[in-house]
Design an enzyme around this catalytic site. Structure first.
Site, PDB file in Angstrom:
ATOM      1  N   SER A   1      -4.036  -1.970   8.046  1.00  8.36           N
ATOM      2  CA  SER A   1      -4.057  -3.541   8.615  1.00  8.36           C
ATOM      3  C   SER A   1      -3.661  -4.273   9.391  1.00  8.36           C
ATOM      4  O   SER A   1      -2.041  -4.282   9.755  1.00  8.36           O
ATOM      5  CB  SER A   1      -3.803  -4.251   6.825  1.00  8.36           C
ATOM      6  OG  SER A   1      -4.409  -3.175   5.809  1.00  8.36           O
TER       7      SER A   1
HETATM    8  N1  SAH Z   1      -1.583  -0.464   3.462  1.00 10.37           N
HETATM    9  C1  SAH Z   1      -1.683   0.360   4.522  1.00 10.37           C
HETATM   10  C2  SAH Z   1      -3.202   0.597   4.837  1.00 10.37           C
HETATM   11  C3  SAH Z   1      -4.872   0.865   3.796  1.00 10.37           C
HETATM   12  S1  SAH Z   1      -6.131   1.519   4.465  1.00 10.37           S
HETATM   13  C4  SAH Z   1      -1.062   0.763   5.360  1.00 10.37           C
HETATM   14  O1  SAH Z   1      -0.136  -0.387   4.870  1.00 10.37           O
HETATM   15  O2  SAH Z   1      -1.399   0.972   6.557  1.00 10.37           O
HETATM   16  C5  SAH Z   1      -6.579   1.820   3.405  1.00 10.37           C
HETATM   17  C6  SAH Z   1      -6.271   3.887   2.337  1.00 10.37           C
HETATM   18  O3  SAH Z   1      -7.087   2.958   1.008  1.00 10.37           O
HETATM   19  C7  SAH Z   1      -6.610   4.813   3.296  1.00 10.37           C
HETATM   20  O4  SAH Z   1      -6.043   5.283   3.268  1.00 10.37           O
HETATM   21  C8  SAH Z   1      -7.980   5.930   1.646  1.00 10.37           C
HETATM   22  O5  SAH Z   1      -7.488   6.650   2.125  1.00 10.37           O
HETATM   23  C9  SAH Z   1      -7.124   4.926   0.788  1.00 10.37           C
HETATM   24  N2  SAH Z   1      -8.108   4.885  -0.270  1.00 10.37           N
HETATM   25  C10 SAH Z   1      -9.730   4.784  -0.263  1.00 10.37           C
HETATM   26  N3  SAH Z   1      -9.469   4.964  -1.979  1.00 10.37           N
HETATM   27  C11 SAH Z   1      -8.637   5.696  -2.430  1.00 10.37           C
HETATM   28  C12 SAH Z   1      -8.584   5.404  -3.695  1.00 10.37           C
HETATM   29  N4  SAH Z   1      -9.318   6.003  -4.557  1.00 10.37           N
HETATM   30  N5  SAH Z   1      -6.874   5.825  -4.306  1.00 10.37           N
HETATM   31  C13 SAH Z   1      -6.306   5.539  -3.477  1.00 10.37           C
HETATM   32  N6  SAH Z   1      -6.834   5.841  -1.837  1.00 10.37           N
HETATM   33  C14 SAH Z   1      -7.885   5.647  -1.423  1.00 10.37           C
END
Ligand code: SAH
Length: 225
Positions: A65
């Site tokens: 992000s």
């Molecule tokens: N917080 C992260 C950015 C997240 S991007 C950082 O600091 O880099 C969103 C993430 O959510 C992705 O890696 C994706 O794989 C995950 N995601 C999406 N759906 C999900 C689910 N149902 N359970 C766990 N993770 C999930």
């Protein structure tokens, strides 16, 4: 001061300035973001953009992000030193690392095993021993570790997932983006009270979608010799 140190100090100053000018004013959050090097969570050709206030691609088609959004979400979550926090969506691990400096324990989950593995390596390298990460579908939360003081979701669901609401302590706060994945979403803050849940709308955001189930796309299988 030698040139590389000077460059680093300047970059850090610009980074913190961008955070402040986007409304990140909480001194504890700014301090944590000063201490955690975003460069450790961005790989390859994008590494040189690590200190720009923009989202960047990471493995598995996901994104780390934008720093100012990380700052605003962390600020809205208002984590306390004794808190146990759940993060859904480990991604690069950057957000979890920031949280780890602000609370007692961070559980973080991602549906991509590879992202969890790579984030764990960075946590270890940085000595962040209070982060526990799992490959799991975070839409169900972590029933065995619940309830949580704080829950931060970093992928957008259409609505706050029921299991996550249920795993929030009374008095606890959850921050998450909600809305359709191909449209602008709203960041909301949910506070659990004795009698129910209070919702507050914070700002428009754009996140990758919260997808149910574990990911199977671990990338191409390496071929033998
Ligand atoms: N917080 C992260 C950015 C997240 S991007 C950082 O600091 O880099 C969103 C993430 O959510 C992705 O890696 C994706 O794989 C995950 N995601 C999406 N759906 C999900 C689910 N149902 N359970 C766990 N993770 C999930």
């Amino acid at each position: 001061m030698s040139r590389p140190d000077q460059d680093h100090a300047e970059r850090l100053m610009r980074f913190l300035f961008a955070l402040r000018s986007h409304g990140v004013t909480d001194a504890r959050v700014l301090d944590a973001m000063e201490r955690i090097d975003r460069g450790a969570f961005v790989k390859g050709i994008f590494a040189e953009r690590a200190y720009d206030d923009m989202p960047l691609p990471i493995a598995c088609g996901q994104t780390i992000s934008q720093p100012s959004v990380v700052g605003l979400m962390t600020q809205a979550l208002n984590p306390q030193a004794r808190d146990t926090v759940l993060e859904v969506g480990t991604g690069s691990g950057y957000q979890a690392a920031i949280l780890s400096l602000l609370c007692r324990r961070v559980y973080t989950v991602d549906r991509h095993r590879r992202l969890v593995r790579e984030a764990q390596e960075v946590f270890q390298r940085l000595g962040l021993a209070n982060i526990i990460s799992f490959a799991a579908d975070g839409s169900f939360g972590l029933p065995d570790q619940a309830p949580f003081d704080r829950i931060l979701v970093t992928a957008a669901a259409e609505d706050a997932p029921g299991p996550l609401l249920a795993q929030l302590k009374i008095g606890g706060i959850m921050v998450l983006p909600v809305g359709q994945s191909d449209a602008v979403q709203r960041l909301i803050k949910v506070t659990r009270t004795e009698t129910g849940y209070e919702y507050e709308e914070l700002r428009p955001v754009r996140f990758v979608p919260l997808v149910e189930g574990m990911a199977s796309d671990e990338g191409p299988t390496p071929r033998g010799p």
